[in-house]
Scaffold this motif. Sequence first.
Motif, PDB file in Angstrom:
ATOM      1  N   VAL A  53      35.291  33.316  44.745  1.00  0.00           N
ATOM      2  CA  VAL A  53      36.164  32.501  44.826  1.00  0.00           C
ATOM      3  C   VAL A  53      36.937  32.805  42.957  1.00  0.00           C
ATOM      4  O   VAL A  53      36.564  33.121  41.721  1.00  0.00           O
ATOM      5  N   VAL A  54      38.183  33.620  43.372  1.00  0.00           N
ATOM      6  CA  VAL A  54      38.265  34.327  41.842  1.00  0.00           C
ATOM      7  C   VAL A  54      39.335  33.596  41.527  1.00  0.00           C
ATOM      8  O   VAL A  54      40.048  32.962  41.839  1.00  0.00           O
ATOM      9  N   SER A  55      39.263  33.488  40.475  1.00  0.00           N
ATOM     10  CA  SER A  55      40.147  32.756  39.210  1.00  0.00           C
ATOM     11  C   SER A  55      40.530  34.043  38.159  1.00  0.00           C
ATOM     12  O   SER A  55      40.549  34.998  38.024  1.00  0.00           O
ATOM     13  N   GLN A  56      42.374  33.313  37.603  1.00  0.00           N
ATOM     14  CA  GLN A  56      42.546  34.865  36.899  1.00  0.00           C
ATOM     15  C   GLN A  56      41.931  34.085  35.897  1.00  0.00           C
ATOM     16  O   GLN A  56      42.239  33.169  35.536  1.00  0.00           O
ATOM     17  N   PRO A  57      41.110  35.194  34.844  1.00  0.00           N
ATOM     18  CA  PRO A  57      41.191  34.917  33.141  1.00  0.00           C
ATOM     19  C   PRO A  57      41.473  34.925  32.295  1.00  0.00           C
ATOM     20  O   PRO A  57      41.676  33.512  31.188  1.00  0.00           O
ATOM     21  N   ILE A  58      43.004  35.416  32.545  1.00  0.00           N
ATOM     22  CA  ILE A  58      44.033  35.640  31.378  1.00  0.00           C
ATOM     23  C   ILE A  58      44.986  34.375  32.050  1.00  0.00           C
ATOM     24  O   ILE A  58      45.931  34.366  33.038  1.00  0.00           O
ATOM     25  N   ASP A  59      44.751  33.519  31.192  1.00  0.00           N
ATOM     26  CA  ASP A  59      46.235  32.103  31.206  1.00  0.00           C
ATOM     27  C   ASP A  59      46.467  31.819  30.184  1.00  0.00           C
ATOM     28  O   ASP A  59      46.988  32.395  29.158  1.00  0.00           O
ATOM     29  N   ASP A  60      47.765  30.877  30.226  1.00  0.00           N
ATOM     30  CA  ASP A  60      47.963  30.463  29.093  1.00  0.00           C
ATOM     31  C   ASP A  60      47.653  30.472  28.273  1.00  0.00           C
ATOM     32  O   ASP A  60      48.332  29.949  26.854  1.00  0.00           O
ATOM     33  N   ILE A  77      44.229  43.393  31.697  1.00  0.00           N
ATOM     34  CA  ILE A  77      43.216  42.460  32.689  1.00  0.00           C
ATOM     35  C   ILE A  77      43.714  41.694  33.456  1.00  0.00           C
ATOM     36  O   ILE A  77      43.263  41.667  35.333  1.00  0.00           O
ATOM     37  N   GLY A  78      45.384  40.675  33.271  1.00  0.00           N
ATOM     38  CA  GLY A  78      45.433  39.842  33.884  1.00  0.00           C
ATOM     39  C   GLY A  78      46.632  40.291  35.162  1.00  0.00           C
ATOM     40  O   GLY A  78      46.477  39.640  35.951  1.00  0.00           O
ATOM     41  N   HIS A  79      46.678  41.790  34.876  1.00  0.00           N
ATOM     42  CA  HIS A  79      47.794  42.452  35.465  1.00  0.00           C
ATOM     43  C   HIS A  79      47.167  42.385  37.100  1.00  0.00           C
ATOM     44  O   HIS A  79      47.283  42.337  37.583  1.00  0.00           O
ATOM     45  N   PHE A  80      45.885  43.554  36.687  1.00  0.00           N
ATOM     46  CA  PHE A  80      44.774  43.681  37.414  1.00  0.00           C
ATOM     47  C   PHE A  80      43.931  41.911  38.561  1.00  0.00           C
ATOM     48  O   PHE A  80      43.613  42.199  39.740  1.00  0.00           O
ATOM     49  N   PHE A  81      44.204  41.306  37.997  1.00  0.00           N
ATOM     50  CA  PHE A  81      43.699  39.959  38.380  1.00  0.00           C
ATOM     51  C   PHE A  81      44.970  39.347  38.982  1.00  0.00           C
ATOM     52  O   PHE A  81      44.516  38.846  40.094  1.00  0.00           O
ATOM     53  N   ASP A  82      46.045  39.050  39.199  1.00  0.00           N
ATOM     54  CA  ASP A  82      47.110  39.157  40.024  1.00  0.00           C
ATOM     55  C   ASP A  82      47.371  40.410  40.994  1.00  0.00           C
ATOM     56  O   ASP A  82      46.966  39.742  42.848  1.00  0.00           O
ATOM     57  N   PHE A  83      46.671  41.272  40.735  1.00  0.00           N
ATOM     58  CA  PHE A  83      46.557  42.063  42.019  1.00  0.00           C
ATOM     59  C   PHE A  83      45.232  41.721  43.291  1.00  0.00           C
ATOM     60  O   PHE A  83      45.408  41.829  44.571  1.00  0.00           O
ATOM     61  N   VAL A  84      44.579  42.182  42.620  1.00  0.00           N
ATOM     62  CA  VAL A  84      43.259  40.737  43.651  1.00  0.00           C
ATOM     63  C   VAL A  84      43.299  39.373  43.601  1.00  0.00           C
ATOM     64  O   VAL A  84      43.243  39.316  45.139  1.00  0.00           O
ATOM     65  N   LEU A  85      43.401  38.675  42.870  1.00  0.00           N
ATOM     66  CA  LEU A  85      44.301  37.649  44.044  1.00  0.00           C
ATOM     67  C   LEU A  85      45.856  37.650  44.835  1.00  0.00           C
ATOM     68  O   LEU A  85      45.086  36.808  46.260  1.00  0.00           O
ATOM     69  N   THR A  86      46.279  38.981  45.133  1.00  0.00           N
ATOM     70  CA  THR A  86      47.180  38.897  46.190  1.00  0.00           C
ATOM     71  C   THR A  86      46.802  39.692  47.116  1.00  0.00           C
ATOM     72  O   THR A  86      46.941  38.526  48.195  1.00  0.00           O
ATOM     73  N   ARG A  87      45.904  40.612  46.578  1.00  0.00           N
ATOM     74  CA  ARG A  87      45.949  41.485  47.643  1.00  0.00           C
ATOM     75  C   ARG A  87      44.155  41.264  48.597  1.00  0.00           C
ATOM     76  O   ARG A  87      44.108  41.241  50.193  1.00  0.00           O
ATOM     77  N   TYR A  88      43.502  40.352  47.619  1.00  0.00           N
ATOM     78  CA  TYR A  88      42.204  40.871  47.659  1.00  0.00           C
ATOM     79  C   TYR A  88      41.238  40.164  47.946  1.00  0.00           C
ATOM     80  O   TYR A  88      40.006  39.837  47.644  1.00  0.00           O
ATOM     81  N   GLN A  89      41.565  38.353  47.782  1.00  0.00           N
ATOM     82  CA  GLN A  89      40.363  37.128  46.965  1.00  0.00           C
ATOM     83  C   GLN A  89      39.890  36.835  48.704  1.00  0.00           C
ATOM     84  O   GLN A  89      38.888  37.186  48.779  1.00  0.00           O
ATOM     85  N   GLY A  90      40.166  37.451  49.515  1.00  0.00           N
ATOM     86  CA  GLY A  90      39.719  36.439  50.896  1.00  0.00           C
ATOM     87  C   GLY A  90      38.858  37.984  51.239  1.00  0.00           C
ATOM     88  O   GLY A  90      37.652  36.968  51.301  1.00  0.00           O
ATOM     89  N   ASP A  91      38.820  39.031  50.698  1.00  0.00           N
ATOM     90  CA  ASP A  91      38.313  39.870  51.502  1.00  0.00           C
ATOM     91  C   ASP A  91      37.414  39.732  50.027  1.00  0.00           C
ATOM     92  O   ASP A  91      35.347  40.005  50.267  1.00  0.00           O
ATOM     93  N   VAL A  92      36.745  39.249  48.807  1.00  0.00           N
ATOM     94  CA  VAL A  92      35.866  39.497  47.960  1.00  0.00           C
ATOM     95  C   VAL A  92      35.245  38.061  48.228  1.00  0.00           C
ATOM     96  O   VAL A  92      33.905  38.327  48.470  1.00  0.00           O
ATOM     97  N   HIS A  93      35.483  37.058  48.694  1.00  0.00           N
ATOM     98  CA  HIS A  93      34.703  35.708  48.777  1.00  0.00           C
ATOM     99  C   HIS A  93      34.022  36.247  49.919  1.00  0.00           C
ATOM    100  O   HIS A  93      32.891  35.671  50.503  1.00  0.00           O
ATOM    101  N   ALA A  94      34.795  36.950  51.005  1.00  0.00           N
ATOM    102  CA  ALA A  94      33.889  36.987  51.951  1.00  0.00           C
ATOM    103  C   ALA A  94      33.365  38.668  52.184  1.00  0.00           C
ATOM    104  O   ALA A  94      32.056  38.199  53.177  1.00  0.00           O
TER     105      ALA A  94
END
Length: 358
Positions: free
Chosen positions: A119-126, A97-114
């Motif tokens: 606004v995408v956030s990382q659900p797997i944190d420290d 799950i964490g790797h997937f959200f890293d991918f989305v935040l890096t490549r597609y967070q702007g697209d998802v918001h538009a």
Amino acid sequence: MGLAVVRSLGTARRLQSVEELEEFEQELVDQYLLAASAAGMHDSTVRNERSVLFEFIRFIGRPIWAAQPHDADAFLAHQRKELGRARLTVQQKAWAIGHFFDFVLTRYQGDVHALTGCVVSQPIDDFNRPAKADYGTPRIPPSDEEVEGLFAGWRQWLPGARKYLPAARDYLAASLWRRAGLRIAETYRLDIRDWRRDLGEHGKIHVRFGKGSRGRGPKSRLIPAINEVDVLLEWWLSDVRHQFGQDWSDPEAPLLPSERRDRLTGRCGRAGDQALRDGLAAAVARWLPSWQSRLTPHTLRHFCASSLYGRGMDLKAIQELLGHEWLSTTTGYIHVHADHIERAWERANQRTAQRLGQ
């Protein structure tokens, strides 16, 4: 697997219907898995990560880009407490799950918001990320004396064993775990050709199916047959292996065979991991009963690392022997005696005294 192109910021309008949202969600997952495949992730790992992502989607009950850390908290707690998943399983799901959200935040967070207004956030944190699968009780191996007693009894019993051939095979496999630190999957997949007596002073074992990082397929390595492994293999190939069948000279035949034949090739079948586990378990029950149900092939791998370190081998060499990508992983395999610090201090003082004396 056919993949659609993820919509871009140039899309005319936001997604509104349920069908459009589900299609976009599928596209994001597919693009992540395509990128993972491009990076060399093994097909089976790709399938597993896809399964985890859709399991997470079903659990939260809304589009995956809307997930928050509290959703991951609930999902991981559900996996551990209600479903009773193993710690390694929970760790792997959290990482997927964490790797997937890293991918989305890096490549597609702007697209998802538009396209969705979210606004995408990382659900797997420290706070909810399982750092290691072995958090909790460490896998501490038996002492040198206990392991030597186990193998001494096993060795003396072998000539009179009712089924000598599989007993000798199981003894060899366990010796490879004890002396060379092989993983069980690396062991039973060895072929006769993988013993290279012509390489180096002691010969080398070609481990063709080593564990790759993050599911990137097998990672091969050559390991020297130190710690009397060369003697064991010469005994096995000279005195035992040919008794299983005529394929003893076939380089592609399994080094550790079963008593059954492969109908297609005529070679001996390959011993499976469960047969080797059962052989070790039976020996432990007979000669080291205090460790019954606790001494596993992987625990012997820890014993190998600890034993070699205690005899002076440096961590970098042990890392290469075990096939670890990171030195920090190797340090987790080293279990030293309670007086290790005191003995190290005494040796350091002795070296200082010798230098001052000179």
